[in-house]
Design a protein around this motif. Structure first.
Motif, PDB file in Angstrom:
ATOM      1  N   SER A   1       0.880  -1.188  -0.179  1.00  0.00           N
ATOM      2  CA  SER A   1       0.119  -0.151   0.051  1.00  0.00           C
ATOM      3  C   SER A   1       0.735   1.143  -0.018  1.00  0.00           C
ATOM      4  CB  SER A   1      -0.934  -0.051   1.354  1.00  0.00           C
ATOM      5  OG  SER A   1      -0.110   0.427   2.353  1.00  0.00           O
ATOM      6  N   ASP A   2       0.180   2.261  -0.244  1.00  0.00           N
ATOM      7  CA  ASP A   2       1.068   3.740  -0.027  1.00  0.00           C
ATOM      8  C   ASP A   2       1.350   4.120   1.079  1.00  0.00           C
ATOM      9  OD1 ASP A   2       0.527   3.940  -3.038  1.00  0.00           O
ATOM     10  OD2 ASP A   2      -1.329   5.297  -2.510  1.00  0.00           O
ATOM     11  N   ARG A   3       1.029   3.320   2.207  1.00  0.00           N
ATOM     12  CA  ARG A   3       1.351   3.858   3.465  1.00  0.00           C
ATOM     13  C   ARG A   3       2.865   3.248   3.799  1.00  0.00           C
ATOM     14  NH1 ARG A   3      -3.312   2.720   7.872  1.00  0.00           N
ATOM     15  NH2 ARG A   3      -1.534   3.623   8.947  1.00  0.00           N
ATOM     16  N   SER A   4       3.106   2.328   3.052  1.00  0.00           N
ATOM     17  CA  SER A   4       4.447   1.513   3.489  1.00  0.00           C
ATOM     18  C   SER A   4       5.739   2.625   3.066  1.00  0.00           C
ATOM     19  CB  SER A   4       4.817   0.352   2.445  1.00  0.00           C
ATOM     20  OG  SER A   4       6.047  -0.116   2.385  1.00  0.00           O
ATOM     21  N   ARG A   5       6.795   2.748   4.138  1.00  0.00           N
ATOM     22  CA  ARG A   5       7.574   3.437   4.170  1.00  0.00           C
ATOM     23  C   ARG A   5       9.104   2.574   3.688  1.00  0.00           C
ATOM     24  NH1 ARG A   5       9.125   4.984   8.827  1.00  0.00           N
ATOM     25  NH2 ARG A   5       8.133   3.351  10.184  1.00  0.00           N
ATOM     26  N   VAL A   6       8.833   1.386   3.587  1.00  0.00           N
ATOM     27  CA  VAL A   6      10.070   0.735   2.886  1.00  0.00           C
ATOM     28  C   VAL A   6      10.490   1.110   1.558  1.00  0.00           C
ATOM     29  CG1 VAL A   6      11.001  -1.371   2.760  1.00  0.00           C
ATOM     30  CG2 VAL A   6       9.425  -1.353   4.446  1.00  0.00           C
ATOM     31  N   ARG A   7      11.133   2.066   1.263  1.00  0.00           N
ATOM     32  CA  ARG A   7      11.509   2.660  -0.027  1.00  0.00           C
ATOM     33  C   ARG A   7      12.734   2.793  -0.232  1.00  0.00           C
ATOM     34  NH1 ARG A   7       6.123   6.122  -1.950  1.00  0.00           N
ATOM     35  NH2 ARG A   7       4.790   4.785  -0.534  1.00  0.00           N
ATOM     36  N   THR A   8      13.331   3.063  -1.480  1.00  0.00           N
ATOM     37  CA  THR A   8      14.791   3.131  -1.616  1.00  0.00           C
ATOM     38  C   THR A   8      14.908   4.195  -2.707  1.00  0.00           C
ATOM     39  OG1 THR A   8      15.173   1.390  -2.963  1.00  0.00           O
ATOM     40  CG2 THR A   8      15.570   0.987  -0.742  1.00  0.00           C
ATOM     41  N   ASP A   9      15.883   5.058  -2.654  1.00  0.00           N
ATOM     42  CA  ASP A   9      16.172   5.835  -3.818  1.00  0.00           C
ATOM     43  C   ASP A   9      16.698   5.260  -5.093  1.00  0.00           C
ATOM     44  OD1 ASP A   9      15.608   8.241  -2.388  1.00  0.00           O
ATOM     45  OD2 ASP A   9      17.671   8.360  -1.639  1.00  0.00           O
ATOM     46  N   ARG A  10      17.446   3.962  -4.700  1.00  0.00           N
ATOM     47  CA  ARG A  10      17.931   3.400  -5.909  1.00  0.00           C
ATOM     48  C   ARG A  10      17.173   1.845  -5.706  1.00  0.00           C
ATOM     49  NH1 ARG A  10      22.143  -0.439  -5.332  1.00  0.00           N
ATOM     50  NH2 ARG A  10      22.703   0.324  -3.312  1.00  0.00           N
TER      51      ARG A  10
ATOM     52  N   PRO B   1       5.704   2.401  -3.483  1.00  0.00           N
ATOM     53  CA  PRO B   1       5.565   1.276  -2.651  1.00  0.00           C
ATOM     54  C   PRO B   1       6.102  -0.069  -2.999  1.00  0.00           C
ATOM     55  CG  PRO B   1       3.461   2.693  -2.799  1.00  0.00           C
ATOM     56  CD  PRO B   1       4.611   3.117  -3.806  1.00  0.00           C
ATOM     57  N   PRO B   2       6.788  -0.765  -2.235  1.00  0.00           N
ATOM     58  CA  PRO B   2       7.196  -2.134  -2.601  1.00  0.00           C
ATOM     59  C   PRO B   2       6.218  -2.884  -3.423  1.00  0.00           C
ATOM     60  CG  PRO B   2       7.509  -1.864  -0.288  1.00  0.00           C
ATOM     61  CD  PRO B   2       6.708  -0.689  -0.918  1.00  0.00           C
TER      62      PRO B   2
END
Length: 253
Positions: free
Chosen positions: A159-168, A192-193
């Motif tokens: 979901s859009d609420r996930s904060r598991v993100r990376t710039d690369r 989002p993942p």
């Protein structure tokens, strides 16, 4: 898994949670939630159970407000928890298969959603209570733990609420070694993942490119690590070791 299996796990873990809460006492600190004491954990899960029961018994088709914290003395909290847990189990046991109710994650049916979600909610917090009491964790069946991994990856963290993100952009593969087919590839980016269930013997995602990191171990340990209830160092990590750290820092729900 069958709905009856989720309800049975909920029944068992709710009882174990209450037992551990009683043993630890209301002032015990919750290791995974340092700002919480046991009274906070009991209040939270007791309110969740009552909130879920309303959807199951009333067939509510719109989101409902979360119950207020109970104004109870410490000595009354565990009994209140047991009562709410009992009513939730009864509600799920007696609900019609064709139940219509609001849900917030994909599921085969509203009844399947509420049984699954409440079983996992209770199992994770049962682990919290047992850790706070200094007790050994009651083992979880590998099939149930694998289902919980699937829920957190393809549900919460899609979901859009996930904060598991990376710039690369990077790719993470997670595999439970004791549950057949329990294998997921997670594509990480600044969005989002995106998780897909990994085909047997695949090298990576659809492109066939190697993944940046593979994490594997028993389903229960992987499940609790994804919920930040166990350290990742109990698992085998191959590749980019910053990805488990990213999850530790950003994977909270």
């Amino acid at each position: 898994m069958e709905i009856t299996e989720f309800v049975e796990t909920l029944r068992l873990d709710g009882s174990l949670l209450a037992d551990a809460a009683e043993e630890a006492g209301p002032d015990a600190r919750i290791p995974a939630c340092p700002e919480w004491q046991m009274r906070d954990l009991v209040s939270h899960i007791g309110r969740v159970h009552r909130w879920a029961t309303e959807f199951v018994t009333q067939g509510k088709e719109q989101p409902g407000s979360f119950p207020e914290a109970p104004e109870l003395a410490d000595g009354e909290l565990v009994s209140w928890l047991r009562e709410g847990h009992h009513h939730l189990v009864l509600a799920l046991d007696s609900a019609p298969q064709a139940l219509t109710a609001w849900t917030f994650l994909p599921a085969p049916s509203p009844l399947a959603f509420w049984a699954r979600r409440q079983a996992h909610e209770t199992s994770v917090h049962r682990a919290d209570a047992q850790q706070a009491a200094g007790a050994s964790l009651t083992p979880l069946p590998s099939a149930f733990a694998a289902d919980g991994i699937d829920e957190i990856l393809t549900g919460f963290h899609s979901s859009d609420r996930s904060r598991v993100r990376t710039d690369r952009p990077r790719t993470l593969r997670l595999r439970a070694t004791d549950a057949p087919g329990a294998d997921w590839t997670v594509q990480l980016s600044d969005a989002p993942p995106r998780t897909v269930r990994t085909a047997p013997d695949a090298d990576g995602p659809e492109t066939g490119k190697p993944v940046d990191c593979t994490i594997e171990g028993p389903a229960e340990e992987l499940y609790l690590a994804l919920w930040n209830r166990l350290p990742w160092d109990t698992l085998t990590v191959n590749g980019d070791e910053t990805l488990p750290e990213l999850w530790r820092e950003q994977g909270g729900i």
